[in-house]
Design a protein around this motif. Structure first.
Motif, mmCIF file in Angstrom:
data_model
loop_
_atom_site.group_PDB
_atom_site.id
_atom_site.type_symbol
_atom_site.label_atom_id
_atom_site.label_comp_id
_atom_site.label_asym_id
_atom_site.label_seq_id
_atom_site.Cartn_x
_atom_site.Cartn_y
_atom_site.Cartn_z
ATOM 1 N N ASN A 121 -9.240 50.706 -12.594
ATOM 2 C CA ASN A 121 -10.115 52.005 -12.480
ATOM 3 C C ASN A 121 -10.993 51.783 -10.978
ATOM 4 N N PHE A 122 -11.611 50.507 -10.789
ATOM 5 C CA PHE A 122 -12.524 50.368 -9.728
ATOM 6 C C PHE A 122 -11.827 50.206 -8.269
ATOM 7 N N PHE A 123 -10.639 49.708 -8.407
ATOM 8 C CA PHE A 123 -9.707 49.682 -7.183
ATOM 9 C C PHE A 123 -8.780 50.775 -6.890
ATOM 10 N N GLY A 124 -8.728 51.865 -7.827
ATOM 11 C CA GLY A 124 -7.769 52.884 -7.825
ATOM 12 C C GLY A 124 -6.503 52.662 -7.788
ATOM 13 N N LEU A 125 -6.073 51.696 -8.674
ATOM 14 C CA LEU A 125 -4.959 51.092 -8.638
ATOM 15 C C LEU A 125 -3.823 51.736 -9.925
ATOM 16 N N SER A 126 -2.732 51.592 -9.915
ATOM 17 C CA SER A 126 -1.951 51.895 -11.117
ATOM 18 C C SER A 126 -2.100 50.989 -12.312
ATOM 19 N N ASN A 127 -1.777 51.454 -13.547
ATOM 20 C CA ASN A 127 -1.674 50.388 -14.609
ATOM 21 C C ASN A 127 -0.692 49.491 -14.343
ATOM 22 N N PHE A 128 0.192 49.183 -13.661
ATOM 23 C CA PHE A 128 1.030 48.250 -13.236
ATOM 24 C C PHE A 128 0.369 46.868 -12.886
ATOM 25 N N TRP A 129 -0.753 47.246 -12.139
ATOM 26 C CA TRP A 129 -1.647 46.005 -11.777
ATOM 27 C C TRP A 129 -2.743 45.614 -12.681
ATOM 28 N N ARG A 130 -2.881 46.190 -13.985
ATOM 29 C CA ARG A 130 -3.519 45.349 -14.962
ATOM 30 C C ARG A 130 -3.483 44.095 -15.307
ATOM 31 N N ILE A 131 -2.141 43.692 -15.812
ATOM 32 C CA ILE A 131 -1.782 42.237 -16.136
ATOM 33 C C ILE A 131 -1.950 41.350 -15.032
ATOM 34 N N PRO A 132 -1.287 41.677 -13.555
ATOM 35 C CA PRO A 132 -1.625 40.836 -12.751
ATOM 36 C C PRO A 132 -3.111 40.610 -12.309
ATOM 37 N N LEU A 133 -3.911 41.662 -12.291
ATOM 38 C CA LEU A 133 -5.269 41.118 -11.878
ATOM 39 C C LEU A 133 -6.000 40.401 -12.972
ATOM 40 N N ALA A 134 -5.623 40.824 -14.234
ATOM 41 C CA ALA A 134 -6.228 39.855 -15.300
ATOM 42 C C ALA A 134 -5.924 38.424 -15.156
ATOM 43 N N VAL A 135 -4.631 38.219 -14.783
ATOM 44 C CA VAL A 135 -3.963 36.824 -14.688
ATOM 45 C C VAL A 135 -4.521 36.177 -13.648
ATOM 46 N N ILE A 136 -4.838 36.851 -12.473
ATOM 47 C CA ILE A 136 -5.307 36.194 -11.267
ATOM 48 C C ILE A 136 -7.036 35.834 -11.649
ATOM 49 N N THR A 137 -7.576 36.709 -12.221
ATOM 50 C CA THR A 137 -9.086 36.467 -12.617
ATOM 51 C C THR A 137 -9.285 35.360 -13.237
ATOM 52 N N ILE A 138 -8.116 35.072 -14.440
ATOM 53 C CA ILE A 138 -8.265 34.059 -15.449
ATOM 54 C C ILE A 138 -7.977 32.742 -14.480
ATOM 55 N N VAL A 139 -6.922 32.675 -13.816
ATOM 56 C CA VAL A 139 -6.329 31.537 -13.118
ATOM 57 C C VAL A 139 -7.747 31.161 -12.172
ATOM 58 N N ALA A 140 -8.487 31.994 -11.626
ATOM 59 C CA ALA A 140 -9.519 31.792 -10.398
ATOM 60 C C ALA A 140 -10.718 31.261 -11.277
ATOM 61 N N ILE A 141 -11.215 31.641 -12.371
ATOM 62 C CA ILE A 141 -12.034 31.282 -13.043
ATOM 63 C C ILE A 141 -11.785 29.789 -13.790
ATOM 64 N N GLY A 142 -10.606 29.697 -13.925
ATOM 65 C CA GLY A 142 -10.121 28.249 -14.699
ATOM 66 C C GLY A 142 -10.033 27.286 -13.403
ATOM 67 N N LEU A 143 -9.712 27.681 -12.329
ATOM 68 C CA LEU A 143 -9.755 26.620 -11.065
ATOM 69 C C LEU A 143 -11.299 26.203 -10.866
ATOM 70 N N MET A 144 -12.197 27.245 -10.969
ATOM 71 C CA MET A 144 -13.639 26.678 -10.845
ATOM 72 C C MET A 144 -14.029 25.840 -12.167
ATOM 73 N N ASN A 145 -13.555 26.012 -13.336
ATOM 74 C CA ASN A 145 -13.772 24.979 -14.215
ATOM 75 C C ASN A 145 -13.188 23.670 -14.120
ATOM 76 N N LEU A 146 -12.249 23.569 -13.254
ATOM 77 C CA LEU A 146 -11.786 22.240 -12.952
ATOM 78 C C LEU A 146 -12.744 21.383 -12.392
ATOM 79 N N LEU A 147 -13.737 21.917 -11.934
ATOM 80 C CA LEU A 147 -14.981 21.115 -11.262
ATOM 81 C C LEU A 147 -15.713 20.492 -12.193
ATOM 82 N N GLU A 148 -16.964 19.984 -11.991
ATOM 83 C CA GLU A 148 -17.927 19.240 -12.910
ATOM 84 C C GLU A 148 -18.499 20.550 -13.689
ATOM 85 N N ASN A 149 -18.841 20.189 -14.858
ATOM 86 C CA ASN A 149 -19.253 21.144 -15.948
ATOM 87 C C ASN A 149 -20.303 21.860 -15.351
#
Length: 440
Positions: A121-149
């Motif tokens: 809703n924020f980016f005005g996208l179709s529902n098709f992008w729900r899963i890709p956006l969620a996956v990208i967010t998880i991966v990005a936060i996961g990469l950050m947590n590969l660093l020091e705690n």
């Protein structure tokens, strides 16, 4: 149970970080997306508010009970460590297996799934992008947590502070600019079972869940015997007050019938109505950041359970899963493992259904841990922290846990069988892994 992992993980988290992780991990998608479903189950605004309060009280009694147990076992692994020390290796393994295979990935997927609704809703996208956006967010936060705690902990502090802004705005707008009576509103024409307080409380517990995850970082908290109980108890109290105020504010601003119609979009609608399109987007951005903080707290903690189990050689591929980076002491392989499982669950499960099953599965083992306080009282005379109003507080937490289990069994027996089946599959894997390592 051996605790040699504490010689490798860094004890660098203080009370501010621990409290931020508790509050930040709890306050995520539940309070923003569950208002409609709680109302539908409760049947009226009064019962919905009571459901949120009951859910908070159950959670607080659980936190007070676990605080006493956790202070005696301030080790990395949390619930996995507690169950094993109280009941033995097999139940301990199943509690850890449940968290790393079912609960952890599912709860991350559920929060990310709710978050992606706002992002689309924020980016005005179709529902098709729900899963890709969620996956990208998880991966990005996961990469950050590969660093020091400290990096993940700092992000928890920042996002916890940041999420207080949209929360404060919703509370102030609803309480002072709302024109409806928060109590006594009823709804009709709902096809779900109305007036079921049990199902409503069950839905709120997803919003309160996550408080115990700080226990998984017991091996990385400074003075854990003192700070762990403080973080758990005060974190839950803060969230209970916030959730009650938000719920009252929502019912003050919108009639119950409209909340029922809006469902998951209730808070987004309030934001757009009060602040217009731009202001609504800014508030939605704050809520998205709030959910990112929740996901961060979960990605920070669940790999520690994987790591603790791998150190004990309880799971397949224990050697790579127990690997820590030389400098940051981060469980990078375990973190990657959790991200992959969360992505799989995101693709195949509905977030709302997933959230209820998560709560059911983890409460099976919570309830075992609550019973454990009576066992530990007989074993140990020295307690760094004692649960107040013993034995009444632990008994309330036990009855609360049984209430959750029975409610979900009656409400969704097929989902319960599926998730319990995944947990039970862990038993042959446990014996095969142990046999493998004995033969080496």
């Amino acid at each position: 149970m051996q605790t040699s992992d504490q010689s490798t993980l860094k004890r660098s988290l203080g009370l501010t970080s621990a409290l931020s992780i508790v509050v930040g991990t709890i306050i995520g998608s539940g309070i923003f997306f569950k208002q409609g479903s709680v109302l539908d189950s409760a049947g009226s605004s009064t019962m919905a508010i009571i459901a949120w309060i009951f859910g908070g009280i159950i959670t607080l009694t659980a936190g007070l009970t676990i605080a006493e147990i956790g202070a005696q076992m301030p080790d990395t692994g949390g619930l996995y460590v507690y169950i094993e020390n109280i009941y033995g290796r097999i139940l301990g393994f199943l509690s850890g297996w449940m968290q790393i295979i079912v609960y952890g990935p599912a709860i991350i997927a559920s929060v990310a799934g709710f978050m992606s609704i706002l992002m689309v809703n924020f980016f005005g996208l179709s529902n098709f992008w729900r899963i890709p956006l969620a996956v990208i967010t998880i991966v990005a936060i996961g990469l950050m947590n590969l660093l020091e705690n400290k990096v993940g902990a700092a992000f928890s502090v920042i996002t916890t502070i940041g999420k207080m802004l949209p929360i404060a705005v919703i509370i102030i707008v609803g309480l002072f600019w709302g024109h409806h009576n928060a109590l006594g509103q009823t709804i009709s024409g709902i096809h779900q079972s109305t007036g079921n307080l049990g199902v409503a409380v069950l839905a709120t517990l997803f919003g309160y869940d996550g408080w115990i995850l700080i226990a998984s970082l017991g091996g990385e908290i400074k003075r854990p015997q003192k700070l762990l109980p403080l973080a758990i108890i005060w974190g839950i109290i803060i969230v209970l007050v916030i959730y009650t105020l938000i719920t009252i504010a929502v019912f003050r601003f919108l009639p119950a019938s409209q909340i029922h119609q809006l469902g998951e979009n209730t808070v987004a609608y309030i934001a757009n109505t009060v602040f217009g399109e731009i202001g609504g987007k800014l508030l939605s951005a704050g809520i998205i950041i709030s959910m990112m903080g929740t996901i961060n707290g979960k990605i920070l903690t669940f790999p520690r359970i994987v790591y603790a189990m791998a150190r004990r050689q309880d799971i397949p591929f224990s050697r790579p899963l127990s690997y820590l980076t030389p400098k940051g002491k981060s469980p990078v392989v375990a973190t990657t493992f959790i991200i992959i499982l969360a992505t799989i669950m995101m693709i195949f499960f509905d977030p709302d259904h997933l959230s209820d099953l998560c709560v059911f599965t983890v409460y099976c083992f919570y309830t075992l841990a609550f019973f454990g306080i009576f066992i530990l009282r007989r074993r140990n005379h020295f307690r760094p922290f004692s649960t107040p109003l013993y034995p009444w507080i632990p008994l309330i937490s036990i009855f609360g846990g049984l209430f959750v289990i029975v409610s979900e069994i009656l409400n969704d027996p097929q989902g319960v069988v599926l998730f319990l089946g995944i947990v039970i599959v862990g038993l042959p894997i446990f014996y095969l892994v142990k046999r493998y390592y004995r033969q080496r």
